[in-house]
Design a protein around this motif. Structure first.
Motif, mmCIF file in Angstrom:
data_model
loop_
_atom_site.group_PDB
_atom_site.id
_atom_site.type_symbol
_atom_site.label_atom_id
_atom_site.label_comp_id
_atom_site.label_asym_id
_atom_site.label_seq_id
_atom_site.Cartn_x
_atom_site.Cartn_y
_atom_site.Cartn_z
ATOM 1 N N ALA A 198 74.720 85.514 112.804
ATOM 2 C CA ALA A 198 73.470 84.596 113.277
ATOM 3 C C ALA A 198 72.440 85.114 114.784
ATOM 4 O O ALA A 198 73.823 85.654 115.358
ATOM 5 C CB ALA A 198 74.209 83.191 113.201
ATOM 6 N N ALA A 199 72.049 84.569 114.327
ATOM 7 C CA ALA A 199 71.073 85.341 116.087
ATOM 8 C C ALA A 199 71.404 84.656 117.184
ATOM 9 O O ALA A 199 71.606 85.433 118.275
ATOM 10 C CB ALA A 199 69.208 85.002 115.918
ATOM 11 N N GLY A 200 72.097 83.612 117.820
ATOM 12 C CA GLY A 200 72.539 83.094 118.616
ATOM 13 C C GLY A 200 74.461 82.985 118.342
ATOM 14 O O GLY A 200 74.268 82.627 119.423
ATOM 15 N N ALA A 201 74.726 84.074 117.929
ATOM 16 C CA ALA A 201 76.481 84.553 117.912
ATOM 17 C C ALA A 201 76.699 84.830 119.255
ATOM 18 O O ALA A 201 76.095 86.217 119.771
ATOM 19 C CB ALA A 201 76.460 85.380 116.993
ATOM 20 N N THR A 202 77.695 84.666 120.050
ATOM 21 C CA THR A 202 77.318 84.600 120.922
ATOM 22 C C THR A 202 78.609 86.399 121.165
ATOM 23 O O THR A 202 79.783 86.224 120.446
ATOM 24 C CB THR A 202 78.505 83.650 121.751
ATOM 25 O OG1 THR A 202 78.140 82.638 121.798
ATOM 26 C CG2 THR A 202 78.990 83.571 122.971
ATOM 27 N N THR A 203 78.450 86.881 122.232
ATOM 28 C CA THR A 203 78.994 88.107 122.329
ATOM 29 C C THR A 203 80.644 88.025 122.380
ATOM 30 O O THR A 203 81.089 87.084 123.729
ATOM 31 C CB THR A 203 78.776 89.247 123.210
ATOM 32 O OG1 THR A 203 77.302 89.820 123.400
ATOM 33 C CG2 THR A 203 79.378 90.472 124.003
ATOM 34 N N GLY A 204 81.244 88.819 121.790
ATOM 35 C CA GLY A 204 82.940 88.424 122.412
ATOM 36 C C GLY A 204 83.403 87.262 120.790
ATOM 37 O O GLY A 204 84.528 87.156 121.415
ATOM 38 N N THR A 205 82.304 86.777 120.104
ATOM 39 C CA THR A 205 83.431 85.630 118.817
ATOM 40 C C THR A 205 83.707 86.859 118.370
ATOM 41 O O THR A 205 83.218 87.945 117.250
ATOM 42 C CB THR A 205 81.568 85.268 118.706
ATOM 43 O OG1 THR A 205 81.295 84.580 119.322
ATOM 44 C CG2 THR A 205 82.285 84.339 117.347
ATOM 45 N N THR A 206 85.062 86.144 117.986
ATOM 46 C CA THR A 206 86.119 87.111 116.731
ATOM 47 C C THR A 206 86.168 86.146 115.644
ATOM 48 O O THR A 206 86.421 84.564 115.930
ATOM 49 C CB THR A 206 87.593 87.037 117.323
ATOM 50 O OG1 THR A 206 87.203 88.244 118.184
ATOM 51 C CG2 THR A 206 88.027 88.048 116.499
ATOM 52 N N SER A 207 85.507 86.184 114.581
ATOM 53 C CA SER A 207 86.137 85.638 113.198
ATOM 54 C C SER A 207 87.412 85.792 112.164
ATOM 55 O O SER A 207 87.227 87.378 112.052
ATOM 56 C CB SER A 207 84.534 85.789 112.847
ATOM 57 O OG SER A 207 84.212 85.238 110.774
ATOM 58 N N ASP A 208 87.813 85.367 111.422
ATOM 59 C CA ASP A 208 89.025 85.591 110.770
ATOM 60 C C ASP A 208 88.310 85.981 109.315
ATOM 61 O O ASP A 208 87.512 84.368 108.739
ATOM 62 C CB ASP A 208 89.934 84.492 110.784
ATOM 63 C CG ASP A 208 91.349 85.449 112.390
ATOM 64 O OD1 ASP A 208 91.175 85.864 112.332
ATOM 65 O OD2 ASP A 208 91.376 83.919 112.649
ATOM 66 N N VAL A 209 88.393 86.765 108.927
ATOM 67 C CA VAL A 209 87.679 86.591 107.383
ATOM 68 C C VAL A 209 88.709 86.703 106.010
ATOM 69 O O VAL A 209 89.507 87.734 106.776
ATOM 70 C CB VAL A 209 86.688 88.464 106.916
ATOM 71 C CG1 VAL A 209 86.157 88.177 105.148
ATOM 72 C CG2 VAL A 209 85.365 88.142 107.775
ATOM 73 N N VAL A 210 88.851 86.271 105.254
ATOM 74 C CA VAL A 210 89.711 86.139 104.159
ATOM 75 C C VAL A 210 89.388 86.385 102.632
ATOM 76 O O VAL A 210 88.080 85.532 102.193
ATOM 77 C CB VAL A 210 90.201 84.723 104.252
ATOM 78 C CG1 VAL A 210 91.795 84.544 102.952
ATOM 79 C CG2 VAL A 210 90.951 84.619 105.173
ATOM 80 N N LEU A 211 89.563 86.721 102.109
ATOM 81 C CA LEU A 211 89.065 87.422 100.643
ATOM 82 C C LEU A 211 90.075 86.874 99.738
ATOM 83 O O LEU A 211 91.077 87.325 99.663
ATOM 84 C CB LEU A 211 88.722 88.852 100.520
ATOM 85 C CG LEU A 211 87.861 89.453 101.367
ATOM 86 C CD1 LEU A 211 87.791 90.869 101.241
ATOM 87 C CD2 LEU A 211 86.272 89.037 101.573
ATOM 88 N N ALA A 212 89.793 86.560 98.973
ATOM 89 C CA ALA A 212 90.686 85.482 98.164
ATOM 90 C C ALA A 212 90.094 85.380 96.707
ATOM 91 O O ALA A 212 89.145 85.217 96.366
ATOM 92 C CB ALA A 212 91.333 84.335 98.067
#
Length: 442
Positions: A240-254
């Motif tokens: 997203a345009a407003g995503a903050t630097t350093g934000t970490t997301s855990d992505v899960v593919l099930a």
């Protein structure tokens, strides 16, 4: 050839009506042919409708045989501003995504405010240099800020930029120019084409930049936009345009058993709809007889489709939730199917798609046998029905000729009769007059 008639001239009878009644009797055989033709056309229509549905079932089964149908994956992200989506080529797994920077467009905010229609505030020719090394572009203006904005935004100039005059006071505007796309490669400059000087007091520059993320601890990926297509096979990540630097997301593919269950249910529903149509068309009840009643070929199609639920190796699909009910229809227990798929998706896929024994494979094989364009059971029946209708068309046309000849013959006979009777009546009147005259003379 038409023959003139004189109805009732000598007999006083309505010979035209009599001829018409004769013709109705003569046309009885043709009417029976027309009735047979109407019935045959109904049969043809029913066969064509069934064939279309069987062919559609074959296509649906073919789609379900593709690996993608059983590889549906659901992708989730722990951060709302890091969106993730997956295609059927994605495999189950997980990874982390850290936002290092989002993509931005190159932007110039010029310092001097001027009127949009004031002449001489900008050069009549402005030079656009893209820093990717492409050929500079000379933009012709009328010397006003409004003219420069129009020249930059003109599609014919293909600048790849968006220009806006921002009002900052009474009839005072500042020029903002931005690249239409994000990424470092969108850098550009605008200068006076005559001497290379800055426009409108120079500009505050925001450099264009690529988006950058780190996968895991050390794998860096970049993109000219905030979308990373196929960041891993079949997986797209969008910042997203407003995503903050350093934000970490855990992505899960099930794995997504619901998508596979829906696909199998669609096949079962399509089969049941087709079986219901066949039952309606082949019904033999005296009160509601179907158009295809007694058609052994159509009944065999039904039997072969329904038999596909039995693998033929002595096993059953009941543990997968697929079985038949007492009415000869398929039933899918979705909960049982999901449970089996969650437990061993590979085994479930094999039991449904294995050549010769898989349920889906057997459905497709049965549907193909029925709807094959050249040798299909229903195709052959349609060809035969078309031929029968063609023969009936010829026979009906032959009867048209026969009836025309018969009408001509009857018309001639009755015309001759009327003419003869008229002559006899005339002779009778003459004789009566002669006799009457003899009596008076004597």
């Amino acid at each position: 050839m038409a023959t003139a008639s004189i109805s009732g001239l000598g007999s006083g009878l309505d010979t035209a009506s009599i001829i018409e009644q004769f013709m109705q009797l003569e046309a009885a055989s043709q009417n029976r042919l027309r009735s047979r033709q109407t019935t045959e056309k109904s049969v043809l229509s029913a066969l064509q409708s069934l064939n279309t549905k069987v062919a559609a079932l074959a296509t649906r089964a073919g789609d379900l045989l593709k690996p993608a149908a059983f590889n549906a994956v659901t992708a989730t992200s722990s951060e709302a501003k890091v969106a993730v989506s997956a295609t059927t080529s994605a495999a189950p797994g997980s990874f982390s995504v850290r936002v290092d920077q989002t993509a931005a467009s190159h932007r110039l905010e010029h310092a001097t405010a001027v009127g949009t229609t004031t002449a001489g505030t900008v050069p009549t020719t402005v030079r656009l240099d893209r820093l990717d090394g492409t050929t500079p572009v000379a933009l012709a203006t009328d010397g006003t800020l409004g003219g420069l904005v129009a020249a930059i935004n003109d599609p014919a100039n293909a600048t790849g930029l968006r220009a806006t005059a921002v009002k900052v006071g009474t009839d005072q505007f500042r020029l903002v120019v931005e690249s239409a796309t994000t990424g470092a490669a969108g850098d550009f400059t605008l200068t006076d084409a005559t001497d290379g000087s800055a426009l409108l007091g120079g500009a505050t520059v925001r450099q264009g930049r690529d988006a950058r993320v780190t996968i895991g601890d050390s794998i860096v990926a970049t993109s000219t936009s905030n979308t990373f297509a196929d960041l891993v096979p079949g997986v797209t990540v969008t910042l997203a345009a407003g995503a903050t630097t350093g934000t970490t997301s855990d992505v899960v593919l099930a794995r997504d058993p619901a998508a596979t269950t829906t696909a199998v249910k669609g096949l079962v529903d399509a089969m049941n709809s087709l079986l219901a149509d066949i039952d309606t068309q082949t019904k033999t009840s005296s009160t509601a007889k179907g158009v295809l009643a007694g058609d052994a070929g159509v009944r065999s199609v039904r039997e072969s489709l329904l038999a596909s639920v039995f693998p033929g190796d002595g096993t059953s699909l009941a543990d997968l939730g697929i079985q038949t009910d007492r009415y000869g229809k398929l039933v899918l227990d979705e909960a049982a199917f999901k449970k089996a798929y969650d437990s061993d998706p590979t085994a479930v896929q094999a039991r449904l798609t294995a050549t010769d024994t898989g349920f889906v494979a057997r459905v497709k094989a049965a549907a193909d046998v029925a709807s094959n364009r050249e040798t299909g059971t229903l195709t052959t029946a349609i060809t035969g029905s078309n031929a029968a209708i063609s023969r009936l068309d010829d026979n009906i046309a032959d009867w048209d000729l026969r009836l025309e000849l018969r009408r001509t013959a009857l018309t001639r006979q009755f015309t001759a009769l009327e003419t003869a009777l008229n002559q006899m009546n005339s002779q009778s009147s003459w004789l009566a007059g002669q006799l009457s005259s003899l009596s008076t003379g004597s």
